[in-house]
Write an enzyme that holds these catalytic residues in place. Structure first.
Site, PDB file in Angstrom:
ATOM      1  N   ASP A 144      93.040  87.783  94.044  1.00  0.00           N
ATOM      2  CA  ASP A 144      92.177  86.798  93.418  1.00  0.00           C
ATOM      3  C   ASP A 144      92.150  87.089  91.916  1.00  0.00           C
ATOM      4  OD1 ASP A 144      91.438  85.326  95.655  1.00  0.00           O
ATOM      5  OD2 ASP A 144      89.792  86.698  96.152  1.00  0.00           O
ATOM      6  N   ARG A 180      78.997  80.218 109.214  1.00  0.00           N
ATOM      7  CA  ARG A 180      77.636  80.232 108.671  1.00  0.00           C
ATOM      8  C   ARG A 180      76.747  79.328 109.503  1.00  0.00           C
ATOM      9  NH1 ARG A 180      79.346  79.393 102.355  1.00  0.00           N
ATOM     10  NH2 ARG A 180      80.533  81.323 102.133  1.00  0.00           N
ATOM     11  N   ARG A 228      88.902  87.927 110.107  1.00  0.00           N
ATOM     12  CA  ARG A 228      87.607  87.289 110.353  1.00  0.00           C
ATOM     13  C   ARG A 228      87.700  85.851 109.886  1.00  0.00           C
ATOM     14  NH1 ARG A 228      84.551  86.782 105.724  1.00  0.00           N
ATOM     15  NH2 ARG A 228      85.353  87.859 103.891  1.00  0.00           N
ATOM     16  N   ARG A 250     105.985  83.551 101.197  1.00  0.00           N
ATOM     17  CA  ARG A 250     105.901  82.116 101.401  1.00  0.00           C
ATOM     18  C   ARG A 250     105.795  81.469 100.029  1.00  0.00           C
ATOM     19  NH1 ARG A 250     107.454  79.457 105.581  1.00  0.00           N
ATOM     20  NH2 ARG A 250     105.819  77.878 105.406  1.00  0.00           N
ATOM     21  N   GLU A 286     100.392  69.645  98.536  1.00  0.00           N
ATOM     22  CA  GLU A 286     100.975  70.972  98.637  1.00  0.00           C
ATOM     23  C   GLU A 286     101.724  71.122  99.963  1.00  0.00           C
ATOM     24  OE1 GLU A 286      98.220  74.105  97.893  1.00  0.00           O
ATOM     25  OE2 GLU A 286      97.527  73.254  95.986  1.00  0.00           O
ATOM     26  N   TYR A 345      98.266  89.854  97.592  1.00  0.00           N
ATOM     27  CA  TYR A 345      97.548  88.660  97.170  1.00  0.00           C
ATOM     28  C   TYR A 345      96.346  89.100  96.344  1.00  0.00           C
ATOM     29  CZ  TYR A 345      94.978  84.346  97.034  1.00  0.00           C
ATOM     30  OH  TYR A 345      94.307  83.242  96.583  1.00  0.00           O
ATOM     31  N   ARG A 392      97.392  70.414 101.994  1.00  0.00           N
ATOM     32  CA  ARG A 392      96.175  69.912 101.351  1.00  0.00           C
ATOM     33  C   ARG A 392      96.534  69.017 100.180  1.00  0.00           C
ATOM     34  NH1 ARG A 392      93.472  75.203  98.278  1.00  0.00           N
ATOM     35  NH2 ARG A 392      95.195  75.660  96.881  1.00  0.00           N
TER      36      ARG A 392
END
Length: 366
Positions: A349, A175, A171, A248, A299, A347, A279
């Site tokens: 958080d 917004r 997804r 990666r 980066e 991954y 970025r």
């Protein structure tokens, strides 16, 4: 045996487990092959600015218990992640919101934005996306894909979007309001004074040895403790017996600049394909700094090699099947607890790391 637990890795998972073990009266030794604690959330003071050495880390969570736990070791500021996309000098608000749509198409109302996206999706005529490119276009249309998704994603993964699996983008955040809070979490911020200070408080009273590679000294170190908590690469632990898992990696170019404000925002993504970096992070903006100088990090996404740090697991079918083999081996090892992003090949958080470590500690430590 001198210790109840030998914890391999002084990152967030290891630090939380160590804190919980010590709180329950256990003897703990934490080791890390790096020369500092904190793992990839390590921050260091440069010109009075807390620099995120291994990439930007913004704490965010909806988990009340995790937030309460983290606040025992740090006071968090009010930083809200609102990144900006730079496409050939055009600046767009992220995540995709009404500011983005107004800049992209000149639309004013949510109804106009929805109609534009719907028209682009219909024009694409994609029913069953076969790759990431088709998946993204089927979600947000070709304009947003071409300017804000394609170049960034191809740099991040090192291959064309048409060759990447569709599931990488299940997804995309869209917004139809002017809310540019990327995470939209109940709790969000950066620890005042940096993450290193937070991890130091977690490890207060715990013995820590740095510059120690567990796998190069395994036989000797295993004799020191009843159990091992391992947070490193699971494939390396088993000597790559089934082959290397795919990752990666990221290379950072960090500079101190003799100016007060370089880009006006903590995070700016470069979404065109020609700019080599993905970025630029300007670290002082994480803490609303007003120092006379500033520090930026560019980066560069790159293929992982054994001598460099693995960052993101490549969660495709091949690597998933390979990890399942390593996980089966891990489950047979009764002496070792495998935890964290590298040991679980996922991954994580930061809030999920804390939640996982707290859960494992609660079940394990008696």
């Amino acid at each position: 045996m001198k210790y109840d637990y030998l914890i391999v890795g002084a990152g967030l998972f290891g630090a939380v487990f160590a804190e919980r073990a010590r709180a329950k009266g256990k003897k703990v030794l934490v080791i890390d092959k790096r020369d500092h604690i904190g793992g990839n959330i390590y921050t260091e003071d440069v010109e009075g600015i807390q620099v995120h050495k291994y990439g930007a880390h913004i704490f965010h969570t909806n988990n009340q218990a995790v937030w309460d736990y983290a606040c025992r070791f740090a006071q968090f500021n009010r930083y809200t992640n609102s990144p900006v996309a730079n496409y050939h000098g055009e600046l767009y608000s992220l995540p995709f919101n009404m500011y983005t749509f107004n800049k992209m198409w000149g639309v004013i109302t949510p109804e106009e934005a929805k109609a534009r996206i719907a028209a682009e999706r219909e024009a694409a005529g994609i029913v069953e996306p076969k790759n990431l490119e088709e998946q993204a276009i089927s979600l947000v249309g070709r304009d947003i894909y071409e300017k804000l998704v394609k170049g960034y994603t191809e740099k991040q993964w090192g291959r064309p979007c048409s060759e990447l699996p569709a599931f990488i983008i299940r997804r995309l955040p869209v917004r139809f309001t002017f809310d540019n809070n990327y995470f939209n979490a109940l709790y969000q911020g950066i620890p005042i004074g940096g993450y290193t200070a937070m991890v130091e408080k977690m490890l207060d009273g715990v013995e820590v040895r740095l510059g120690v590679d567990y796998l190069e000294n395994r036989e000797e170190l295993d004799l020191l403790a009843e159990k091992v908590v391992y947070t490193g690469q699971i494939d390396r632990y088993f000597d790559y017996c089934y082959g290397n898992l795919g990752y990666r990696s990221v290379r950072f170019e960090t500079e101190v600049l003799d100016c007060e404000n370089y880009q006006g925002n903590a995070v700016i993504n470069y979404t065109d394909s020609k700019t080599p970096y993905t970025r630029i992070i300007e670290h002082k903006h994480f803490e609303f700094g007003n120092q006379p100088k500033t520090v930026i990090s560019k980066e560069y996404s790159q293929e992982w090699q054994p001598e460099i740090e693995p960052y993101y697991p490549i969660n495709d079918d091949i690597n998933g099947a390979l990890y399942a083999k390593y996980k089966a081996l891990a489950e047979k090892d009764e002496k070792v607890i495998f935890g964290g992003r590298l040991a679980e090949y996922r991954y994580y958080d930061m809030d999920a790391v804390i939640a996982s470590a707290l859960e494992v500690a609660e079940k394990e430590i008696r």
